[in-house]
Write an enzyme that holds these catalytic residues in place. Sequence first.
Site, PDB file in Angstrom:
ATOM      1  N   SER A   1     -10.684  -0.140   3.672  1.00 31.63           N
ATOM      2  CA  SER A   1      -9.914  -0.389   4.906  1.00 31.63           C
ATOM      3  C   SER A   1      -9.354   0.929   5.415  1.00 31.63           C
ATOM      4  CB  SER A   1      -8.747  -1.324   4.629  1.00 31.63           C
ATOM      5  OG  SER A   1      -9.207  -2.513   4.073  1.00 31.63           O
TER       6      SER A   1
ATOM      7  N   GLU B   1      -4.693   4.280   6.417  1.00 33.91           N
ATOM      8  CA  GLU B   1      -4.474   4.069   4.978  1.00 33.91           C
ATOM      9  C   GLU B   1      -4.931   5.238   4.091  1.00 33.91           C
ATOM     10  OE1 GLU B   1      -5.028   0.061   3.188  1.00 33.91           O
ATOM     11  OE2 GLU B   1      -6.379   1.120   1.847  1.00 33.91           O
TER      12      GLU B   1
ATOM     13  N   ARG C   1       0.830  -1.233   0.000  1.00 36.93           N
ATOM     14  CA  ARG C   1       0.000   0.000   0.000  1.00 36.93           C
ATOM     15  C   ARG C   1       0.850   1.263   0.000  1.00 36.93           C
ATOM     16  NH1 ARG C   1      -2.554  -3.985  -0.576  1.00 36.93           N
ATOM     17  NH2 ARG C   1      -4.470  -4.599   0.505  1.00 36.93           N
TER      18      ARG C   1
HETATM   19  P1  FAD Z   1      -8.652   9.216  -4.822  1.00 41.53           P
HETATM   20  O1  FAD Z   1      -9.298   8.829  -3.548  1.00 41.53           O
HETATM   21  O2  FAD Z   1      -9.309  10.225  -5.660  1.00 41.53           O
HETATM   22  O3  FAD Z   1      -7.147   9.681  -4.507  1.00 41.53           O
HETATM   23  C1  FAD Z   1      -6.324   8.915  -3.665  1.00 41.53           C
HETATM   24  C2  FAD Z   1      -4.919   9.545  -3.666  1.00 41.53           C
HETATM   25  O4  FAD Z   1      -4.340   9.406  -4.961  1.00 41.53           O
HETATM   26  C3  FAD Z   1      -4.925  11.042  -3.389  1.00 41.53           C
HETATM   27  O5  FAD Z   1      -3.750  11.359  -2.701  1.00 41.53           O
HETATM   28  C4  FAD Z   1      -4.914  11.682  -4.772  1.00 41.53           C
HETATM   29  O6  FAD Z   1      -4.353  12.976  -4.771  1.00 41.53           O
HETATM   30  C5  FAD Z   1      -4.040  10.704  -5.525  1.00 41.53           C
HETATM   31  N1  FAD Z   1      -4.359  10.618  -6.957  1.00 41.53           N
HETATM   32  C6  FAD Z   1      -5.560  10.351  -7.517  1.00 41.53           C
HETATM   33  N2  FAD Z   1      -5.435  10.295  -8.857  1.00 41.53           N
HETATM   34  C7  FAD Z   1      -4.129  10.524  -9.130  1.00 41.53           C
HETATM   35  C8  FAD Z   1      -3.379  10.591 -10.326  1.00 41.53           C
HETATM   36  N3  FAD Z   1      -3.924  10.388 -11.526  1.00 41.53           N
HETATM   37  N4  FAD Z   1      -2.047  10.881 -10.235  1.00 41.53           N
HETATM   38  C9  FAD Z   1      -1.462  11.066  -9.034  1.00 41.53           C
HETATM   39  N5  FAD Z   1      -2.126  11.020  -7.868  1.00 41.53           N
HETATM   40  C10 FAD Z   1      -3.448  10.747  -7.922  1.00 41.53           C
HETATM   41  N6  FAD Z   1      -7.696  -0.209  -1.942  1.00 41.53           N
HETATM   42  C11 FAD Z   1      -6.926  -1.310  -2.115  1.00 41.53           C
HETATM   43  O7  FAD Z   1      -5.696  -1.199  -2.265  1.00 41.53           O
HETATM   44  N7  FAD Z   1      -7.472  -2.563  -2.134  1.00 41.53           N
HETATM   45  C12 FAD Z   1      -8.790  -2.768  -1.981  1.00 41.53           C
HETATM   46  O8  FAD Z   1      -9.247  -3.910  -2.018  1.00 41.53           O
HETATM   47  C13 FAD Z   1      -9.625  -1.622  -1.775  1.00 41.53           C
HETATM   48  N8  FAD Z   1     -10.948  -1.785  -1.562  1.00 41.53           N
HETATM   49  C14 FAD Z   1     -11.726  -0.690  -1.336  1.00 41.53           C
HETATM   50  C15 FAD Z   1     -13.100  -0.887  -1.099  1.00 41.53           C
HETATM   51  C16 FAD Z   1     -13.922   0.213  -0.872  1.00 41.53           C
HETATM   52  C17 FAD Z   1     -15.399  -0.020  -0.618  1.00 41.53           C
HETATM   53  C18 FAD Z   1     -13.381   1.528  -0.907  1.00 41.53           C
HETATM   54  C19 FAD Z   1     -14.290   2.718  -0.725  1.00 41.53           C
HETATM   55  C20 FAD Z   1     -12.029   1.724  -1.131  1.00 41.53           C
HETATM   56  C21 FAD Z   1     -11.194   0.616  -1.336  1.00 41.53           C
HETATM   57  N9  FAD Z   1      -9.813   0.766  -1.563  1.00 41.53           N
HETATM   58  C22 FAD Z   1      -9.025  -0.345  -1.770  1.00 41.53           C
HETATM   59  C23 FAD Z   1      -9.199   2.114  -1.557  1.00 41.53           C
HETATM   60  C24 FAD Z   1      -9.329   2.855  -2.927  1.00 41.53           C
HETATM   61  O9  FAD Z   1     -10.368   2.326  -3.694  1.00 41.53           O
HETATM   62  C25 FAD Z   1      -8.031   2.790  -3.735  1.00 41.53           C
HETATM   63  O10 FAD Z   1      -6.969   3.359  -3.017  1.00 41.53           O
HETATM   64  C26 FAD Z   1      -8.170   3.514  -5.086  1.00 41.53           C
HETATM   65  O11 FAD Z   1      -7.047   3.254  -5.884  1.00 41.53           O
HETATM   66  C27 FAD Z   1      -8.349   5.029  -4.940  1.00 41.53           C
HETATM   67  O12 FAD Z   1      -8.694   5.538  -6.225  1.00 41.53           O
HETATM   68  P2  FAD Z   1      -9.396   6.941  -6.407  1.00 41.53           P
HETATM   69  O13 FAD Z   1      -9.404   7.249  -7.867  1.00 41.53           O
HETATM   70  O14 FAD Z   1     -10.705   6.954  -5.742  1.00 41.53           O
HETATM   71  O15 FAD Z   1      -8.347   7.885  -5.664  1.00 41.53           O
HETATM   72  P1  NAP Z   2      -9.490 -11.545   4.607  1.00 43.03           P
HETATM   73  O1  NAP Z   2      -9.516 -12.368   3.379  1.00 43.03           O
HETATM   74  O2  NAP Z   2     -10.519 -11.751   5.677  1.00 43.03           O
HETATM   75  O3  NAP Z   2      -8.042 -11.610   5.266  1.00 43.03           O
HETATM   76  C1  NAP Z   2      -7.731 -10.853   6.438  1.00 43.03           C
HETATM   77  C2  NAP Z   2      -6.367 -10.249   6.234  1.00 43.03           C
HETATM   78  O4  NAP Z   2      -5.405 -11.288   6.235  1.00 43.03           O
HETATM   79  C3  NAP Z   2      -6.305  -9.540   4.916  1.00 43.03           C
HETATM   80  O5  NAP Z   2      -6.321  -8.192   5.193  1.00 43.03           O
HETATM   81  C4  NAP Z   2      -5.053 -10.048   4.238  1.00 43.03           C
HETATM   82  O6  NAP Z   2      -4.032  -9.069   4.163  1.00 43.03           O
HETATM   83  C5  NAP Z   2      -4.508 -11.134   5.152  1.00 43.03           C
HETATM   84  N1  NAP Z   2      -4.411 -12.420   4.403  1.00 43.03           N
HETATM   85  C6  NAP Z   2      -5.382 -13.310   4.167  1.00 43.03           C
HETATM   86  N2  NAP Z   2      -4.896 -14.394   3.518  1.00 43.03           N
HETATM   87  C7  NAP Z   2      -3.590 -14.175   3.329  1.00 43.03           C
HETATM   88  C8  NAP Z   2      -2.541 -14.917   2.719  1.00 43.03           C
HETATM   89  N3  NAP Z   2      -2.746 -16.121   2.174  1.00 43.03           N
HETATM   90  N4  NAP Z   2      -1.310 -14.367   2.699  1.00 43.03           N
HETATM   91  C9  NAP Z   2      -1.080 -13.160   3.242  1.00 43.03           C
HETATM   92  N5  NAP Z   2      -2.032 -12.417   3.830  1.00 43.03           N
HETATM   93  C10 NAP Z   2      -3.273 -12.906   3.887  1.00 43.03           C
HETATM   94  O7  NAP Z   2      -9.526  -9.982   4.165  1.00 43.03           O
HETATM   95  P2  NAP Z   2     -10.719  -9.072   3.706  1.00 43.03           P
HETATM   96  O8  NAP Z   2     -10.808  -7.955   4.660  1.00 43.03           O
HETATM   97  O9  NAP Z   2     -11.942  -9.869   3.376  1.00 43.03           O
HETATM   98  O10 NAP Z   2     -10.145  -8.467   2.331  1.00 43.03           O
HETATM   99  C11 NAP Z   2      -9.854  -9.316   1.236  1.00 43.03           C
HETATM  100  C12 NAP Z   2      -8.779  -8.644   0.381  1.00 43.03           C
HETATM  101  O11 NAP Z   2      -9.264  -7.407  -0.149  1.00 43.03           O
HETATM  102  C13 NAP Z   2      -7.513  -8.317   1.175  1.00 43.03           C
HETATM  103  O12 NAP Z   2      -6.403  -8.541   0.353  1.00 43.03           O
HETATM  104  C14 NAP Z   2      -7.665  -6.857   1.487  1.00 43.03           C
HETATM  105  O13 NAP Z   2      -6.425  -6.191   1.597  1.00 43.03           O
HETATM  106  C15 NAP Z   2      -8.447  -6.334   0.275  1.00 43.03           C
HETATM  107  N6  NAP Z   2      -9.248  -5.174   0.661  1.00 43.03           N
HETATM  108  C16 NAP Z   2      -8.618  -3.970   0.783  1.00 43.03           C
HETATM  109  C17 NAP Z   2      -9.339  -2.843   1.116  1.00 43.03           C
HETATM  110  C18 NAP Z   2      -8.668  -1.501   1.183  1.00 43.03           C
HETATM  111  O14 NAP Z   2      -9.346  -0.499   1.258  1.00 43.03           O
HETATM  112  N7  NAP Z   2      -7.362  -1.441   1.165  1.00 43.03           N
HETATM  113  C19 NAP Z   2     -10.699  -2.930   1.361  1.00 43.03           C
HETATM  114  C20 NAP Z   2     -11.304  -4.183   1.264  1.00 43.03           C
HETATM  115  C21 NAP Z   2     -10.563  -5.295   0.909  1.00 43.03           C
HETATM  116  P3  NAP Z   2      -3.875  -8.001   2.952  1.00 43.03           P
HETATM  117  O15 NAP Z   2      -4.829  -6.922   3.299  1.00 43.03           O
HETATM  118  O16 NAP Z   2      -2.459  -7.590   3.096  1.00 43.03           O
HETATM  119  O17 NAP Z   2      -4.188  -8.673   1.682  1.00 43.03           O
END
Ligand code: FAD
Ligand code: NAP
Length: 344
Positions: A236, A331, A166
Amino acid sequence: MSLNYRHDYPLRGLNTFGLDAVAEWHVEIEDRQQVVALHEALQADPRPLLWLGGGSNLVLAPRVPGVVARICLRERQLECLSDDRVRVTLGAGENWHQSVSWLLEEGIYGLENLALIPGTVGAAPVQNIGAYGVEIGDRLEEVEVFDRQQGSFRWLSRDACNFAYRDSCFKRAPGRYLITRVRLLLSRRPAPVLAYAPLRQALQGEEVSPQAVFAAVCRLRRSKLPDPARIGNAGSFFKNPTVDREHYQRLRVRFPDLVAHADGQGYKLAAGWLIDRLGWKGYRCGGVGVHERQALVLVNRGGGDQMRIAALAEQIRRAVRAAFGIELEIEPGFYPYNPLLPDD
Ligand code: FAD
Ligand code: NAP
């Protein structure tokens, strides 16, 4: 096209937390000339600048100072490199999930595990989006950026992006780089990644294909995560912390059901489990709270604001620190800063 600045522009519909924020100035960026024009305007008259994608990883202040530039650069290109390898170039303003779906329809694989992540293509490398064992950094060849320090466009290789969990060079230098295009290396040959147990379980009894993985990821996510169209959230709220072996073993004795995964540097703990263990799931206060099904997700049920979200996050961080000796890292990005950590 010339820039169309709008003053006091409402951002409530442009951030998934649904926060009632207003931008001092808002402008849409639809082509490369507009990128240069905005850069020149801000050289002449410096103001804070936020690049905005889908607003799904941001916690905005009620009044957002300076310029909010919404990235709407659209482009989709495919280039066959061999029988199976395909280079895909996407404009930063393309929707991420729609791009994943389109590639699947084209028979181009590698992004299935990243289905249903909200936001734009251009923001995806910023925090090296990841889910179910795949990160965009695993599939990326290079990104095109506009570097505000140099005032020019250039390509950065994957190595130059310094991807980590991340994290990336873009997250560490907020505002400096606008990502304008993302270039991915994908394949026509299916190679499902099934490292995560819940994904394997969701596919039990099914023939594993990229389409089946995509559908299973969408099913899992819909069952666990709140839909931002119904309940404001930014996914998250905390990163999963990594602790060293000793710390992990001490915790394991006290909490035998601790959810942890060994990784290179130690043990990655599920932050959601830590928060849930302390009883925060379903907590509500002043319009904000913790989601009922996923303790890692903070929600805005209506009327919440940046300060209330910051205060709740701080309460949770304090509780986790006291109980487990772990420092949770937030995050999403607070903009212009976290009011409880003004030196952010
Ligand atoms: P924004 O929120 O608009 O911006 C985020 C940041 O990026 C800001 O700092 C902004 O200035 C910058 N930015 C935006 N566009 C650009 C660009 N073109 N160039 C440079 N900087 C830029 N994230 C995960 O990693 N894994 C997940 O599974 C995941 N699941 C999610 C589930 C939900 C329900 C939600 C709401 C969010 C989730 N996220 C997850 C977080 C989010 O979706 C990601 O981080 C996504 O990439 C953000 O995209 P955005 O366009 O909305 O960015
Ligand atoms: P999950 O499957 O219930 O797992 C719980 C956590 O354990 C996850 O966060 C994941 O870490 C870690 N994990 C599970 N299996 C793993 C493996 N085999 N090896 C290493 N790490 C493992 O998680 P969940 O909340 O339902 O989410 C599923 C996936 O979607 C995850 O990868 C999560 O990161 C992603 N997600 C991200 C966001 C966001 O906003 N960033 C939101 C929703 C879901 P990691 O998070 O490092 O993968």
